[in-house]
Every structure is written in C-alpha cells, then in structure tokens.
Design an enzyme around this catalytic site. Structure first.
Site, mmCIF file in Angstrom:
data_model
loop_
_atom_site.group_PDB
_atom_site.id
_atom_site.type_symbol
_atom_site.label_atom_id
_atom_site.label_comp_id
_atom_site.label_asym_id
_atom_site.label_seq_id
_atom_site.Cartn_x
_atom_site.Cartn_y
_atom_site.Cartn_z
ATOM 1 N N LYS A 53 0.835 -1.213 0.000
ATOM 2 C CA LYS A 53 0.000 0.000 0.000
ATOM 3 C C LYS A 53 0.865 1.256 0.000
ATOM 4 O O LYS A 53 0.481 2.294 -0.554
ATOM 5 C CB LYS A 53 -0.961 0.000 1.189
ATOM 6 C CG LYS A 53 -2.285 -0.692 0.858
ATOM 7 C CD LYS A 53 -2.143 -2.162 0.738
ATOM 8 C CE LYS A 53 -2.670 -2.910 -0.365
ATOM 9 N NZ LYS A 53 -2.414 -4.341 -0.329
ATOM 10 N N VAL A 239 1.789 -21.122 -18.406
ATOM 11 C CA VAL A 239 3.226 -20.954 -18.626
ATOM 12 C C VAL A 239 3.822 -22.352 -18.579
ATOM 13 O O VAL A 239 3.703 -23.042 -17.569
ATOM 14 C CB VAL A 239 3.835 -20.080 -17.512
ATOM 15 C CG1 VAL A 239 5.345 -19.980 -17.661
ATOM 16 C CG2 VAL A 239 3.203 -18.690 -17.540
ATOM 17 N N HIS A 447 -24.851 14.081 1.439
ATOM 18 C CA HIS A 447 -24.731 14.502 0.045
ATOM 19 C C HIS A 447 -23.762 15.675 -0.055
ATOM 20 O O HIS A 447 -23.855 16.599 0.742
ATOM 21 C CB HIS A 447 -26.091 14.913 -0.500
ATOM 22 C CG HIS A 447 -25.997 15.409 -1.914
ATOM 23 N ND1 HIS A 447 -25.862 14.541 -2.982
ATOM 24 C CD2 HIS A 447 -25.980 16.668 -2.418
ATOM 25 C CE1 HIS A 447 -25.768 15.269 -4.096
ATOM 26 N NE2 HIS A 447 -25.836 16.547 -3.777
HETATM 27 P P1 FAD Z 1 1.776 -14.058 8.569
HETATM 28 O O1 FAD Z 1 1.512 -12.620 8.465
HETATM 29 O O2 FAD Z 1 2.369 -14.765 7.399
HETATM 30 O O3 FAD Z 1 2.731 -14.235 9.835
HETATM 31 C C1 FAD Z 1 3.293 -15.437 10.178
HETATM 32 C C2 FAD Z 1 4.600 -15.175 10.872
HETATM 33 O O4 FAD Z 1 5.064 -16.396 11.418
HETATM 34 C C3 FAD Z 1 5.711 -14.684 9.953
HETATM 35 O O5 FAD Z 1 6.249 -13.477 10.448
HETATM 36 C C4 FAD Z 1 6.764 -15.790 9.978
HETATM 37 O O6 FAD Z 1 8.082 -15.289 9.970
HETATM 38 C C5 FAD Z 1 6.466 -16.433 11.310
HETATM 39 N N1 FAD Z 1 6.869 -17.836 11.384
HETATM 40 C C6 FAD Z 1 6.609 -18.829 10.512
HETATM 41 N N2 FAD Z 1 7.089 -20.004 10.971
HETATM 42 C C7 FAD Z 1 7.669 -19.731 12.160
HETATM 43 C C8 FAD Z 1 8.320 -20.517 13.121
HETATM 44 N N3 FAD Z 1 8.467 -21.839 12.970
HETATM 45 N N4 FAD Z 1 8.801 -19.909 14.217
HETATM 46 C C9 FAD Z 1 8.651 -18.568 14.407
HETATM 47 N N5 FAD Z 1 8.024 -17.775 13.537
HETATM 48 C C10 FAD Z 1 7.536 -18.353 12.432
HETATM 49 N N6 FAD Z 1 -4.081 -9.080 3.396
HETATM 50 C C11 FAD Z 1 -4.992 -8.119 3.614
HETATM 51 O O7 FAD Z 1 -5.933 -8.330 4.383
HETATM 52 N N7 FAD Z 1 -4.900 -6.909 2.993
HETATM 53 C C12 FAD Z 1 -3.906 -6.628 2.139
HETATM 54 O O8 FAD Z 1 -3.851 -5.524 1.594
HETATM 55 C C13 FAD Z 1 -2.933 -7.622 1.884
HETATM 56 N N8 FAD Z 1 -1.917 -7.374 1.044
HETATM 57 C C14 FAD Z 1 -0.967 -8.350 0.831
HETATM 58 C C15 FAD Z 1 0.058 -8.072 -0.062
HETATM 59 C C16 FAD Z 1 1.026 -9.026 -0.307
HETATM 60 C C17 FAD Z 1 2.144 -8.719 -1.274
HETATM 61 C C18 FAD Z 1 0.964 -10.267 0.376
HETATM 62 C C19 FAD Z 1 2.029 -11.309 0.150
HETATM 63 C C20 FAD Z 1 -0.065 -10.552 1.257
HETATM 64 C C21 FAD Z 1 -1.042 -9.585 1.487
HETATM 65 N N9 FAD Z 1 -2.118 -9.820 2.345
HETATM 66 C C22 FAD Z 1 -3.061 -8.856 2.551
HETATM 67 C C23 FAD Z 1 -2.259 -11.099 3.062
HETATM 68 C C24 FAD Z 1 -1.777 -10.948 4.507
HETATM 69 O O9 FAD Z 1 -0.427 -10.559 4.494
HETATM 70 C C25 FAD Z 1 -1.938 -12.282 5.239
HETATM 71 O O10 FAD Z 1 -3.279 -12.728 5.129
HETATM 72 C C26 FAD Z 1 -1.616 -12.115 6.710
HETATM 73 O O11 FAD Z 1 -0.300 -11.633 6.882
HETATM 74 C C27 FAD Z 1 -1.784 -13.454 7.433
HETATM 75 O O12 FAD Z 1 -1.458 -13.294 8.776
HETATM 76 P P2 FAD Z 1 -0.900 -14.517 9.632
HETATM 77 O O13 FAD Z 1 -0.652 -13.957 11.007
HETATM 78 O O14 FAD Z 1 -1.762 -15.679 9.487
HETATM 79 O O15 FAD Z 1 0.487 -14.902 8.950
HETATM 80 P P1 NAI Z 2 -4.776 -15.189 -5.792
HETATM 81 O O1 NAI Z 2 -5.362 -16.447 -5.338
HETATM 82 O O2 NAI Z 2 -5.462 -13.906 -5.503
HETATM 83 O O3 NAI Z 2 -4.581 -15.203 -7.374
HETATM 84 C C1 NAI Z 2 -3.823 -16.160 -8.009
HETATM 85 C C2 NAI Z 2 -4.209 -16.179 -9.468
HETATM 86 O O4 NAI Z 2 -3.283 -16.992 -10.146
HETATM 87 C C3 NAI Z 2 -5.591 -16.747 -9.714
HETATM 88 O O5 NAI Z 2 -6.270 -15.893 -10.592
HETATM 89 C C4 NAI Z 2 -5.304 -18.110 -10.326
HETATM 90 O O6 NAI Z 2 -6.307 -18.537 -11.212
HETATM 91 C C5 NAI Z 2 -3.995 -17.838 -11.037
HETATM 92 N N1 NAI Z 2 -3.162 -18.998 -11.265
HETATM 93 C C6 NAI Z 2 -2.982 -20.085 -10.456
HETATM 94 N N2 NAI Z 2 -2.081 -20.938 -11.018
HETATM 95 C C7 NAI Z 2 -1.677 -20.366 -12.180
HETATM 96 C C8 NAI Z 2 -0.759 -20.733 -13.188
HETATM 97 N N3 NAI Z 2 -0.052 -21.866 -13.097
HETATM 98 N N4 NAI Z 2 -0.579 -19.919 -14.229
HETATM 99 C C9 NAI Z 2 -1.285 -18.745 -14.331
HETATM 100 N N5 NAI Z 2 -2.172 -18.344 -13.410
HETATM 101 C C10 NAI Z 2 -2.354 -19.133 -12.331
HETATM 102 O O7 NAI Z 2 -3.281 -15.207 -5.219
HETATM 103 P P2 NAI Z 2 -2.184 -14.086 -5.117
HETATM 104 O O8 NAI Z 2 -2.496 -12.950 -6.011
HETATM 105 O O9 NAI Z 2 -0.877 -14.783 -5.242
HETATM 106 O O10 NAI Z 2 -2.361 -13.611 -3.619
HETATM 107 C C11 NAI Z 2 -2.201 -14.547 -2.549
HETATM 108 C C12 NAI Z 2 -3.050 -14.183 -1.390
HETATM 109 O O11 NAI Z 2 -2.610 -12.990 -0.786
HETATM 110 C C13 NAI Z 2 -4.487 -13.983 -1.786
HETATM 111 O O12 NAI Z 2 -5.204 -15.125 -1.357
HETATM 112 C C14 NAI Z 2 -4.945 -12.784 -1.058
HETATM 113 O O13 NAI Z 2 -5.919 -13.150 -0.109
HETATM 114 C C15 NAI Z 2 -3.730 -12.243 -0.336
HETATM 115 N N6 NAI Z 2 -3.551 -10.852 -0.735
HETATM 116 C C16 NAI Z 2 -4.508 -9.947 -0.374
HETATM 117 C C17 NAI Z 2 -4.424 -8.651 -0.771
HETATM 118 C C18 NAI Z 2 -5.510 -7.727 -0.391
HETATM 119 O O14 NAI Z 2 -6.321 -8.083 0.449
HETATM 120 N N7 NAI Z 2 -5.576 -6.533 -0.967
HETATM 121 C C19 NAI Z 2 -3.311 -8.149 -1.559
HETATM 122 C C20 NAI Z 2 -2.374 -9.194 -1.914
HETATM 123 C C21 NAI Z 2 -2.501 -10.471 -1.481
#
Ligand code: FAD
Ligand code: NAI
Length: 468
Positions: A53, A239, A447
């Site tokens: 973000k 791919v 509004h």
């Molecule tokens: P995580 O945040 O993955 O935290 C798990 C933690 O456990 C990690 O810090 C890891 O280092 C630690 N860990 C793992 N194994 C061990 C171990 N054995 N010992 C000690 N520590 C360990 N979600 C949203 O709602 N809004 C968004 O805008 C959004 N944007 C995203 C953008 C990207 C690029 C990505 C990749 C994800 C995004 N997500 C978003 C998804 C969101 O990040 C995850 O749903 C969320 O972080 C999950 O929380 P969690 O606590 O389950 O796990």
């Molecule tokens: P995603 O599940 O949103 O999208 C993956 C996409 O890849 C799907 O459209 C799927 O059909 C496609 N796909 C799967 N296998 C493929 C292949 N072999 N070749 C081409 N396309 C393929 O997963 P993404 O974008 O990786 O995000 C992972 C998770 O992170 C999501 O589940 C989401 O919840 C979380 N996330 C949330 C955000 C938010 O809330 N704004 C921002 C970024 C991530």
C-alpha cells in the site's frame, strides 16, 4: 532471564499471532510470542499489505501528478520520481508499523522470543535463536505461522528477474517489460504499482478471467479498466517454461486447453499464483498435528487442532488469506481460551483489491448464489450517476447489492470504484447485523458522498433508485 513457562505461547508474530497475543494478555494470561523474523508484524507488515500500500500510494501520487490533473485545469510539466526515495518511504512505513507492535507487546507485557519455534511434545515449544535453544512450557500453543508464495514448477525465484511479491516490492529499477503470472490480487496490485511507474505489464492467467474469486461482473469491469490503463492480458493461458536469457526472461506459453506455443520476453517476471501454508520446521509430525488435503492445518470451529492444547489461526488454516481475517481469529481464539464466546462470521469478511479503481466485496457473489440455487434480487448503481464521484473525476465503476428475493436480507455486496475499500465497511456492518437492503435504502446518507451510491444500489434492489 525471561520466564519460560506461560499460559499461552504463540508461534508467529503476524496479524493472527500478534493480535492473539495482545488479546490474551488483555484477558490476564501470561503470553509469549515466538517470531523468527527480526521484526514483528508477519507477512502483512513486512512484505505484504503495508509495503504494497505504501508503493501503491506513492505510485498513485506520481501518476496523478504526471497524468491526472489536466481535467482540473492544472498543468504539470516535468514531473518525475525518485524510486529510491519511494522505497525509503515504504521502508520507513514498515519500520514505524513494526515498532508499533513492539510497543504494544511491551505495554501488554508479552514476552517475545526471536527465533524459529517448533513443537516438541505436549505443551512444549523449542525456540532456536541466535543464542541457541530455549524450551518454553505452555498451557496452550497457537500456531500462527502464516503462508508463503506458491512456487510455479519449472520457475526458480531469484528475486531479481523471476520474483515473488517480496522481490516485486523491492525492485531497484522500473522494468521496461513486466510479466505477471497470475491475475489475482497480488498480480493486479503490484502490476498497478509498476505500470504507473512506466512498465509495460502483461498478465498471464490460467483461467478465462482475472480475479476469479470475485463477482464475475466486477472482474470483467476491472479487466476493461486495467486494459485502458495499459495492461495486456493473456487469459486461459499457461506458462510451460521460463528461462533466463541474459538479464531478462523468456516465458513459453500455451493455451490452457492445449494448442500452439508462443514466447513472451520480460525484464522481470512476477509469479503470483496464490499462497500456501507455511509449516516448515514446525515439528507438526512430532506431535501428530493433522493437515487438510491442501496442506493447511486442520482445525474445528474453535481453532482446535486434533492435538489437545494446540490451536491454529490465520493463513495457515486457510479460508480467506487476509490480515483482518487472521486478526479476528486471533481475538476469537484468545476469548475462547479465556472461557468467553469468541466467534468469527465468515460471511462478513470484506476483501479489497487496492488497484484504481478499487474492488471491494463481502458475502456471496452472483455466481455463488446461482450455484447454491438461492433466489436473489440485484440492485446496481453506477458511480457515473454519483455527484461526488463526477466532481472528483473518478466516476468509473458501480455498487452491486445482492439481496435474498424472499426476505430482502443482504447476501453479498460488490463495489468497483473510488474508495471502494472504505465504502464496503457499511455493507459489512449491514451483513453482520442481518440488515435488509431496505434498511440501507431508508438510511440517510450525506450529500454529496460516494456512499450515496450504496443507498441508491439498495433502492435499486426494489427497483426504485432515484438517480438512474
Ligand atoms: P503471517 O503474516 O504470514 O505471519 C506469520 C509469521 O510467522 C511470519 O512473520 C513468519 O516469519 C512467522 N513464522 C513462521 N514459521 C515460524 C516458526 N516456525 N517460528 C517462528 N516464527 C515463524 N491481506 C490483507 O488483508 N490486505 C492486504 O492488503 C494484503 N496485502 C498483501 C500483499 C502481499 C504482497 C501479500 C504477500 C499478502 C497480502 N495480504 C493482505 C495477506 C496478509 O499478508 C496475510 O493474510 C496475513 O499476513 C496473514 O497473517 P498470519 O498472522 O496468518 O500470517
Ligand atoms: P490469488 O489467489 O489472488 O490469485 C492467483 C491467481 O493466479 C488466480 O487468478 C489463479 O487462477 C492464477 N493462477 C494459479 N495458477 C496459475 C498458473 N499456473 N498460471 C497462471 N495463473 C495461475 O493469489 P495471489 O495474487 O498470489 O495472492 C495470494 C493471497 O494474498 C491472496 O489469497 C490474497 O488473499 C492475499 N492478498 C490480499 C491482498 C488484499 O487483500 N488486498 C493483496 C495481496 C494479497
């Protein structure tokens, strides 16, 4: 020396784990949190929600300043950006946020262990850190170890040419050609960042539509709007190979149903095909914690695994892999452990895609209702007919509300448009309260405001929108 015996030991300091730890401490438990990263906050704060973000905001400001102000009579010339400064902004936001969690841990007297945690028999967690191993005793253990990018067979992530979301958040220069494998949330958000900064973005998606988990009408509108922004799409395409050619990459593509191959070259390839549970080195087998067919930790409605005293929440148990879902589960579990009635309503978890316009949804899609054979009524209202959206020059998109045909109860809501991620909150609350479309239709909205589009969509459910 810190205590090594706790009411609760949480493994993982992401939104699930750190929130569970804070809520449990508020409820009087002695709590430890084991996190292997140097900073708390998990994927979300370090390499997910927050950095993405920060870059979306920075690239949005640049793009608006360079290309988006003419409509308002503002001429700008020579607008440029400094990528290193944008990355520094992102890094500062991460550092400030993760330090904020450190403060909350101190405030709530949560003991933090830095190192990898693993299960080691009943009520025991071993932490392997820089100073060796420490064994913690716990009345309850919560696994909140999150998720990691799903690899694509045949493609090796080097985080320079072939990148995961983590590499795509830290590129040192703007790639001329960015190929994105996966037309989901990560692909579209990070494609948007780099597209705004000048990359030619091509999204390669296996299915015949982008955002496959969203309402079909919304996905279609999003694809059209992103195409207008310069995105190219190769849908229903797989791919089959990816190789490095000098400093760039060459991908071999094939129609998903089979057919002639083609190649695409790119300077950077982002692989974003979903995320899988992160359970490496956790020692699940040593205590016999069961997993689902897809590898998630199997839990019941109260987040109990099959092993007494071991619980799991967040991405590692699957469902919506979202930070706020993990946080809600963290609170619910802490309350259950304290003998209260924690609960998460899976029907009322919003999902937002932070592209522009934004996409936001809650509850069921039209496709899901059709499949379940539920009779529904649709109310739709375009932002083009909303005064505030037009005044702001951001009139793309619409609000769509799906209500039960018999009871008028709201079953799902889908917005594509300006600030959709903020607007959806009203509809989440409506679903949480079991509201009918009529309840929103009869609620006064300021509004001019974007939220009036929600009221109008609710009116449209009964065929009586005023402004269309
Ligand atoms: P995580 O945040 O993955 O935290 C798990 C933690 O456990 C990690 O810090 C890891 O280092 C630690 N860990 C793992 N194994 C061990 C171990 N054995 N010992 C000690 N520590 C360990 N979600 C949203 O709602 N809004 C968004 O805008 C959004 N944007 C995203 C953008 C990207 C690029 C990505 C990749 C994800 C995004 N997500 C978003 C998804 C969101 O990040 C995850 O749903 C969320 O972080 C999950 O929380 P969690 O606590 O389950 O796990
Ligand atoms: P995603 O599940 O949103 O999208 C993956 C996409 O890849 C799907 O459209 C799927 O059909 C496609 N796909 C799967 N296998 C493929 C292949 N072999 N070749 C081409 N396309 C393929 O997963 P993404 O974008 O990786 O995000 C992972 C998770 O992170 C999501 O589940 C989401 O919840 C979380 N996330 C949330 C955000 C938010 O809330 N704004 C921002 C970024 C991530």
């Amino acid at each position: 020396m810190a205590a090594t015996s706790f009411d609760l030991v949480v493994i993982g300091g992401g939104p699930g784990g750190y929130v569970a730890a804070i809520r449990a401490a508020q409820l009087g438990m002695s709590v430890a949190c084991v996190e292997k990263r140097p900073a708390l906050g998990g994927t979300c704060l370090n390499v997910g929600c927050i950095p993405s973000k920060a870059l979306l905001a920075a690239s949005h400001h640049y793009h608006t300043a360079a290309h988006g102000l003419g409509t308002f009579g503002i001429a700008t010339e020579g607008v440029s950006f400094d990528l290193a400064a944008m990355m520094a902004h992102k890094d500062k936001v991460i550092a400030d946020n993760t330090k904020g969690i450190d403060f909350l841990f101190r405030k709530n007297k949560i003991t933090r262990f830095t190192g990898a945690g693993r299960l080691a028999g009943e009520g025991q967690v071993v932490v392997s850190g820089a100073e060796g191993e420490t064994t913690l005793a716990a009345k309850a253990i919560v696994i909140a170890t999150g998720s990691e990018s799903t690899p694509l067979p045949g493609i090796e992530i080097d985080e320079t040419v072939f990148v995961s979301s983590t590499g795509a958040l830290a590129l040192g220069s703007v790639p001329k050609r960015l190929a994105v494998i996966g037309g989901g949330v990560i692909g579209l958000e990070l494609g948007t960042v780099w597209g705004r900064l000048g990359s030619e973005v091509t999204v390669i998606e296996f299915l015949d539509r982008i955002l496959p988990f969203h309402d079909g009408e919304v996905s279609k509108a999003m694809q059209r709007l992103l195409a207008q922004q310069g995105f190219a799409f190769k849908l229903a395409t797989k791919v089959v190979a990816g190789e490095r050619v000098g400093d760039a990459a060459r991908l071999t593509l094939e129609p998903a149903a089979g057919g002639p191959q083609e190649t695409v070259e790119a300077d950077v390839v982002l692989v974003a095909i979903g995320r899988r549970p992160h359970v490496d080195g956790l020692g699940l087998d040593t205590v016999g914690v069961e997993r689902t067919k897809r590898g998630f930790i199997a839990v019941d409605a109260h987040y109990r695994t099959n092993v007494p005293g071991i619980y799991a929440i967040g991405d590692v148990i699957g469902g919506a892999m979202l930070a706020h879902k993990a946080e809600e589960e963290g609170v619910a579990l802490a309350e259950l452990l304290a003998g209260q009635h924690g609960h998460v309503n899976a029907e009322a978890i919003p999902s937002v895609v932070y592209t522009w316009p934004e996409v936001a949804s809650v509850g069921q899609t039209e496709e899901q209702l059709k499949q379940a054979g539920i009779a529904y009524a649709v109310g739709k209202f375009p932002f083009l007919a909303n005064g505030r959206a037009r005044a702001s020059g951001e009139a793309d998109g619409f609000v769509k509300i799906l209500a039960d045909a018999a009871t008028d109860r709201i079953l799902g809501a889908h917005i594509i448009g300006p600030n959709a991620g903020e607007l959806i909150a009203e509809l989440v609350l409506a679903i949480e309260f079991g509201a009918a479309a009529e309840d929103i239709a009869r609620t006064c909205h300021a509004h001019p405001s974007l939220a009036e589009a929600i009221k109008e969509a609710a009116l449209a459910v009964a065929g009586r929108a005023i402004h269309v």
